[in-house]
Write a protein that holds these residues in place. Structure first.
Motif, PDB file in Angstrom:
ATOM      1  N   SER A  94       0.817  -1.200   0.000  1.00 35.85           N
ATOM      2  CA  SER A  94       0.000   0.000   0.000  1.00 35.85           C
ATOM      3  C   SER A  94       0.857   1.259   0.000  1.00 35.85           C
ATOM      4  O   SER A  94       1.952   1.295   0.576  1.00 35.85           O
ATOM      5  N   SER A  95       0.351   2.297  -0.642  1.00 33.43           N
ATOM      6  CA  SER A  95       1.045   3.588  -0.669  1.00 33.43           C
ATOM      7  C   SER A  95       0.726   4.448   0.549  1.00 33.43           C
ATOM      8  O   SER A  95       1.281   5.533   0.694  1.00 33.43           O
ATOM      9  N   ILE A  96      -0.164   3.984   1.422  1.00 32.27           N
ATOM     10  CA  ILE A  96      -0.494   4.726   2.641  1.00 32.27           C
ATOM     11  C   ILE A  96       0.667   4.586   3.623  1.00 32.27           C
ATOM     12  O   ILE A  96       1.100   3.474   3.928  1.00 32.27           O
ATOM     13  N   HIS A  97       1.121   5.723   4.115  1.00 29.20           N
ATOM     14  CA  HIS A  97       2.287   5.713   4.979  1.00 29.20           C
ATOM     15  C   HIS A  97       2.008   4.999   6.306  1.00 29.20           C
ATOM     16  O   HIS A  97       0.959   5.203   6.904  1.00 29.20           O
ATOM     17  N   GLY A  98       2.966   4.168   6.743  1.00 29.19           N
ATOM     18  CA  GLY A  98       2.903   3.526   8.052  1.00 29.19           C
ATOM     19  C   GLY A  98       2.196   2.193   8.068  1.00 29.19           C
ATOM     20  O   GLY A  98       2.371   1.414   9.018  1.00 29.19           O
ATOM     21  N   VAL A  99       1.394   1.887   7.041  1.00 29.12           N
ATOM     22  CA  VAL A  99       0.629   0.649   7.044  1.00 29.12           C
ATOM     23  C   VAL A  99       1.538  -0.564   6.907  1.00 29.12           C
ATOM     24  O   VAL A  99       1.295  -1.613   7.513  1.00 29.12           O
ATOM     25  N   GLY A 103       1.503  -4.279   9.202  1.00 29.42           N
ATOM     26  CA  GLY A 103       1.204  -5.608   8.663  1.00 29.42           C
ATOM     27  C   GLY A 103       2.413  -6.468   8.383  1.00 29.42           C
ATOM     28  O   GLY A 103       2.263  -7.599   7.901  1.00 29.42           O
ATOM     29  N   CYS A 104       3.592  -5.957   8.662  1.00 26.47           N
ATOM     30  CA  CYS A 104       4.802  -6.751   8.395  1.00 26.47           C
ATOM     31  C   CYS A 104       4.932  -7.902   9.394  1.00 26.47           C
ATOM     32  O   CYS A 104       4.861  -7.688  10.614  1.00 26.47           O
ATOM     33  N   ARG A 105       5.152  -9.167   8.890  1.00 29.29           N
ATOM     34  CA  ARG A 105       5.246 -10.331   9.776  1.00 29.29           C
ATOM     35  C   ARG A 105       6.518 -10.331  10.606  1.00 29.29           C
ATOM     36  O   ARG A 105       6.568 -10.902  11.693  1.00 29.29           O
ATOM     37  N   SER A 106       7.533  -9.692  10.083  1.00 27.84           N
ATOM     38  CA  SER A 106       8.803  -9.684  10.814  1.00 27.84           C
ATOM     39  C   SER A 106       8.850  -8.639  11.917  1.00 27.84           C
ATOM     40  O   SER A 106       9.790  -8.617  12.702  1.00 27.84           O
ATOM     41  N   SER A 107       7.832  -7.733  11.954  1.00 28.38           N
ATOM     42  CA  SER A 107       7.812  -6.699  12.995  1.00 28.38           C
ATOM     43  C   SER A 107       7.356  -7.295  14.318  1.00 28.38           C
ATOM     44  O   SER A 107       6.482  -8.170  14.357  1.00 28.38           O
ATOM     45  N   SER A 108       7.917  -6.776  15.393  1.00 23.86           N
ATOM     46  CA  SER A 108       7.519  -7.225  16.730  1.00 23.86           C
ATOM     47  C   SER A 108       6.192  -6.595  17.117  1.00 23.86           C
ATOM     48  O   SER A 108       5.722  -5.647  16.475  1.00 23.86           O
ATOM     49  N   TYR A 109       5.599  -7.130  18.180  1.00 24.12           N
ATOM     50  CA  TYR A 109       4.316  -6.592  18.630  1.00 24.12           C
ATOM     51  C   TYR A 109       4.447  -5.142  19.093  1.00 24.12           C
ATOM     52  O   TYR A 109       3.527  -4.342  18.918  1.00 24.12           O
ATOM     53  N   ILE A 110       5.558  -4.777  19.678  1.00 25.51           N
ATOM     54  CA  ILE A 110       5.759  -3.398  20.136  1.00 25.51           C
ATOM     55  C   ILE A 110       5.821  -2.449  18.944  1.00 25.51           C
ATOM     56  O   ILE A 110       5.215  -1.367  18.952  1.00 25.51           O
ATOM     57  N   GLU A 111       6.538  -2.863  17.906  1.00 26.50           N
ATOM     58  CA  GLU A 111       6.613  -2.039  16.699  1.00 26.50           C
ATOM     59  C   GLU A 111       5.242  -1.866  16.075  1.00 26.50           C
ATOM     60  O   GLU A 111       4.857  -0.757  15.651  1.00 26.50           O
ATOM     61  N   LEU A 113       2.348  -2.023  17.582  1.00 20.27           N
ATOM     62  CA  LEU A 113       1.538  -1.190  18.454  1.00 20.27           C
ATOM     63  C   LEU A 113       1.867   0.290  18.282  1.00 20.27           C
ATOM     64  O   LEU A 113       0.984   1.143  18.190  1.00 20.27           O
ATOM     65  N   VAL A 114       3.176   0.598  18.246  1.00 16.38           N
ATOM     66  CA  VAL A 114       3.603   1.989  18.087  1.00 16.38           C
ATOM     67  C   VAL A 114       3.100   2.559  16.759  1.00 16.38           C
ATOM     68  O   VAL A 114       2.548   3.666  16.697  1.00 16.38           O
ATOM     69  N   TRP A 115       3.269   1.791  15.677  1.00 16.77           N
ATOM     70  CA  TRP A 115       2.839   2.287  14.375  1.00 16.77           C
ATOM     71  C   TRP A 115       1.318   2.354  14.272  1.00 16.77           C
ATOM     72  O   TRP A 115       0.773   3.207  13.560  1.00 16.77           O
ATOM     73  N   THR A 116       0.617   1.511  14.981  1.00 19.23           N
ATOM     74  CA  THR A 116      -0.849   1.589  15.010  1.00 19.23           C
ATOM     75  C   THR A 116      -1.301   2.880  15.686  1.00 19.23           C
ATOM     76  O   THR A 116      -2.227   3.561  15.218  1.00 19.23           O
ATOM     77  N   ILE A 117      -0.650   3.244  16.774  1.00 19.10           N
ATOM     78  CA  ILE A 117      -0.990   4.496  17.477  1.00 19.10           C
ATOM     79  C   ILE A 117      -0.682   5.702  16.586  1.00 19.10           C
ATOM     80  O   ILE A 117      -1.483   6.653  16.489  1.00 19.10           O
ATOM     81  N   ILE A 118       0.482   5.670  15.926  1.00 23.79           N
ATOM     82  CA  ILE A 118       0.850   6.778  15.044  1.00 23.79           C
ATOM     83  C   ILE A 118      -0.150   6.907  13.897  1.00 23.79           C
ATOM     84  O   ILE A 118      -0.601   8.007  13.556  1.00 23.79           O
ATOM     85  N   PHE A 119      -0.510   5.777  13.316  1.00 27.63           N
ATOM     86  CA  PHE A 119      -1.446   5.791  12.201  1.00 27.63           C
ATOM     87  C   PHE A 119      -2.819   6.304  12.641  1.00 27.63           C
ATOM     88  O   PHE A 119      -3.448   7.101  11.953  1.00 27.63           O
ATOM     89  N   ALA A 120      -3.293   5.861  13.803  1.00 28.13           N
ATOM     90  CA  ALA A 120      -4.587   6.316  14.312  1.00 28.13           C
ATOM     91  C   ALA A 120      -4.574   7.814  14.609  1.00 28.13           C
ATOM     92  O   ALA A 120      -5.562   8.516  14.361  1.00 28.13           O
ATOM     93  N   THR A 121      -3.442   8.328  15.123  1.00 29.17           N
ATOM     94  CA  THR A 121      -3.331   9.762  15.425  1.00 29.17           C
ATOM     95  C   THR A 121      -3.401  10.605  14.165  1.00 29.17           C
ATOM     96  O   THR A 121      -4.134  11.605  14.094  1.00 29.17           O
ATOM     97  N   THR A 122      -2.627  10.223  13.150  1.00 28.13           N
ATOM     98  CA  THR A 122      -2.655  10.976  11.891  1.00 28.13           C
ATOM     99  C   THR A 122      -4.025  10.880  11.220  1.00 28.13           C
ATOM    100  O   THR A 122      -4.504  11.849  10.627  1.00 28.13           O
TER     101      THR A 122
END
Length: 587
Positions: A94-99, A103-111, A113-122
């Motif tokens: 996707s071209s949407i920033h942060g997504v 959805g990356c399988r190699s990302s940890s749960y903390i990563e 969570l952080v990107w989910t919060i950032i995405f929800a804020t924007t």
């Protein structure tokens, strides 16, 4: 005796999610026959998506592979994994920033969570700004901008000029102060002249009188009998550089300021609805009919010999209208009006003059120069289909008034004032439009009562008193209109020399009123939409791009992964399942 071999465990590949398959074989020895064999298979924690080849003794190979094939062909499990794979593919491409980090399988749960919060804020800030932009467009969908063309002074009517003498009676006919003293302030002894003229005086609650009955329409006739005539106040008038007679240029009108005289205003038959307005007296005595002019399109043929309302063809260096006025100082009555002179109202010919609204005071012994600036407003064709509430103006025929034939914002406001006074006081001022059944306010209601009613009307909405809609007092301007803005300059007038030259009495005072345009051409304004569809989409797209990097193709991607992609995966999965079923049936 039965001999059993130890159970054999087979682990499937991790990608296929096959945990453990245990196989145990037992044999019963028999001297005369082939050994009897039995096989036990135990499957633990199995979740497979594809058939797995298991190396096993020849006796159990077909059974084990058949079992795993049936588990791997589970339709619901395949759909779940296909949906998960599609979601992962969307996040990764996707071209949407942060997504992609969510959805990356190699990302940890903390990563994640952080990107989910950032995405929800924007997303929140982008949505908030988009909602604010939408609300702004909903509240103000129309703006007034400068048009490309200009308006020339001869393309619009010359403004109407209404003059009201502040001397309300000719003392030789009626003396207000003396008449009041003779009646000793007893309302029962007041005649119609005094009852009517007291309503025109400035003093709040004049003379502390107390009336118990409403006014009678006869007071208007009484006011006219003792008021100054046009011959009493008009010395001469010059229009378009030609000297004209006062009687041919002015007509008498009845306003809240009493008897006034109007130049270039529409006649009563052109302004009022005769079938609805009362018939006790005339509010306007003008007789000139509209000729070669329409409020919507302006003037017609340039070759027409007679035009009304009048228009000026002079340049801005010449004065269009000059009015020389006079008053006899012996008629001054300071007990009624502290200012003795003239009130001048410059307004559109379509508007009925309203007392004290934008008035210019012309005192005696002064020369008053009134400079007029025209503001011509047109309607863009883009707004024709807009409702009046969004367009914030009325086109011809969209709103009718109860008493006026011609709709203007000023005429609508005048009707609403009458309606408000009728609602709050139970009566109406004699100069306001009303019908036969409405009672006229006496002096107490007009002056003393209106103080309280003014405060009450702020707290109450103006209610329509007849079978009209609830929006009857929404006095929006017309979509095409000409507004006259004025500036005033006063200088001393040598009236003593004028009086000496004319050999007139020393009691005569003079004043001169000059009205002219400040220039030949004026900027034209156009009422158009605040945002076009392209501008609105650009605003929304800019906000989404700024906060989230979203473009139009991003929405296409979302649509693709929600519709076409699942459909294609479903077809491919069904085709593969049918193929596997055919292979299983053949074996």
């Amino acid at each position: 005796m039965m001999n059993c071999t130890p159970p054999s465990k087979f682990e499937g590949p991790r990608d296929n999610h096959l945990s453990v398959v245990s196989i145990m074989t037992c044999e019963q020895p028999d001297d005369d026959s082939e050994p009897a064999a039995s096989t036990a298979v135990e499957v633990s924690d199995v979740s497979v998506t594809a058939p797995t080849e298991i190396k096993s003794p020849v006796g159990v190979r077909n059974f084990g592979n058949g079992l795993i094939r049936r588990l791997g062909n589970n339709k619901h499990l395949k759909q779940i994994h296909s949906l998960e794979d599609s979601l992962v593919d969307f996040c990764g491409s996707s071209s949407i920033h942060g997504v992609r980090y969510i959805g990356c399988r190699s990302s940890s749960y903390i990563e994640k969570l952080v990107w989910t919060i950032i995405f929800a804020t924007t997303l929140y800030f982008a949505g908030t700004n988009i909602v604010e932009a939408w609300i702004k467009w909903e509240k103000n969908p129309v703006k007034i901008v400068s048009a490309e063309h200009v308006t020339y002074s001869w393309e619009v009517p010359f403004p109407a000029v209404t003059i009201c003498p502040q001397t309300k009676s000719k003392k030789s006919l009626f003396d207000i102060g003396r008449s009041y003293r003779e009646t000793e302030g007893n309302p029962a002894k007041f005649d119609d002249h005094l009852k009517g003229l007291l309503q025109l005086c400035d003093a709040p609650c004049p003379y502390n009188v107390n009336f118990s009955s409403p006014a009678n329409p006869r007071i208007v006739r009484a006011i006219r009998e003792v008021s100054l005539s046009l011959d009493d106040i008009c010395e001469s008038v010059t229009w378009d550089m030609d000297k004209q007679s006062c009687a041919g240029m002015f007509h008498r009108v009845l306003t809240e300021d009493g008897i006034c005289y109007s130049f270039n205003g529409l006649a009563g038959k052109e302004l009022f609805r005769g079938d609805r307005l009362h018939r006790h007296y005339n509010h306007s005595e003008g007789t000139a009919a509209i000729q070669n002019w329409n409020p919507e399109v302006g003037y017609g043929s340039a070759e027409a010999e007679i035009e009304y309302p009048r228009r000026s063809f002079l340049d801005d260096k010449k004065i269009d209208l000059v009015i020389n006025l006079r008053l006899d100082r012996g008629d001054f009555d300071y007990s009624c009006r502290a200012e003795q002179g003239f009130m001048v109202y410059v307004h559109s010919p379509e508007d009925f003059p309203q007392a004290r609204l934008g008035a210019i005071y012309a005192p005696m012994g002064k020369s008053t120069y009134v400079t007029v600036k025209v503001r011509d407003t047109q309607l863009s064709s883009k707004l024709v289909d807009f409702p009046p509430e969004k367009r914030k103006c009325y086109m011809v025929g969209e709103k009718e008034l109860e008493y006026f034939r011609v709709y203007t914002q000023k005429n609508c406001e005048l009707e609403c004032r009458a309606r408000e006074q009728l609602f709050t006081e139970g009566c109406v001022n004699f100069a306001l439009p009303h019908d036969e059944e409405d009672k006229l306010c006496n002096v107490q209601k007009q002056h003393c009562g209106t103080v309280d009613s003014h405060h009450r009307s702020r707290e109450k909405k103006i209610r329509p008193r007849r079978n009209s809609d609830a929006k009857s007092c929404h006095c929006l301007p017309t979509c095409t209109y000409v507004k006259y803005e004025t500036e005033m300059l006063q200088t001393d007038l040598d009236y003593r020399s004028i009086r000496k030259e004319r050999k007139e009495s020393s009691n005569i005072s003079y004043t001169q009123i000059s009205v002219h345009y400040n220039k030949e051409k004026f900027p034209t304004f156009e009422r158009t939409d605040s945002y076009t569809i392209t501008e609105l989409l650009g605003t929304f797209g800019g906000l989404l791009g700024l906060f989230m990097g979203v473009s139009l193709l991003s929405f296409v991607e979302i649509l693709y992964f929600c519709t076409l992609r699942p459909f294609c995966v479903w077809r491919r999965m069904n085709r593969k399942l049918k193929l596997q079923q055919q292979q299983g049936a053949s074996t």
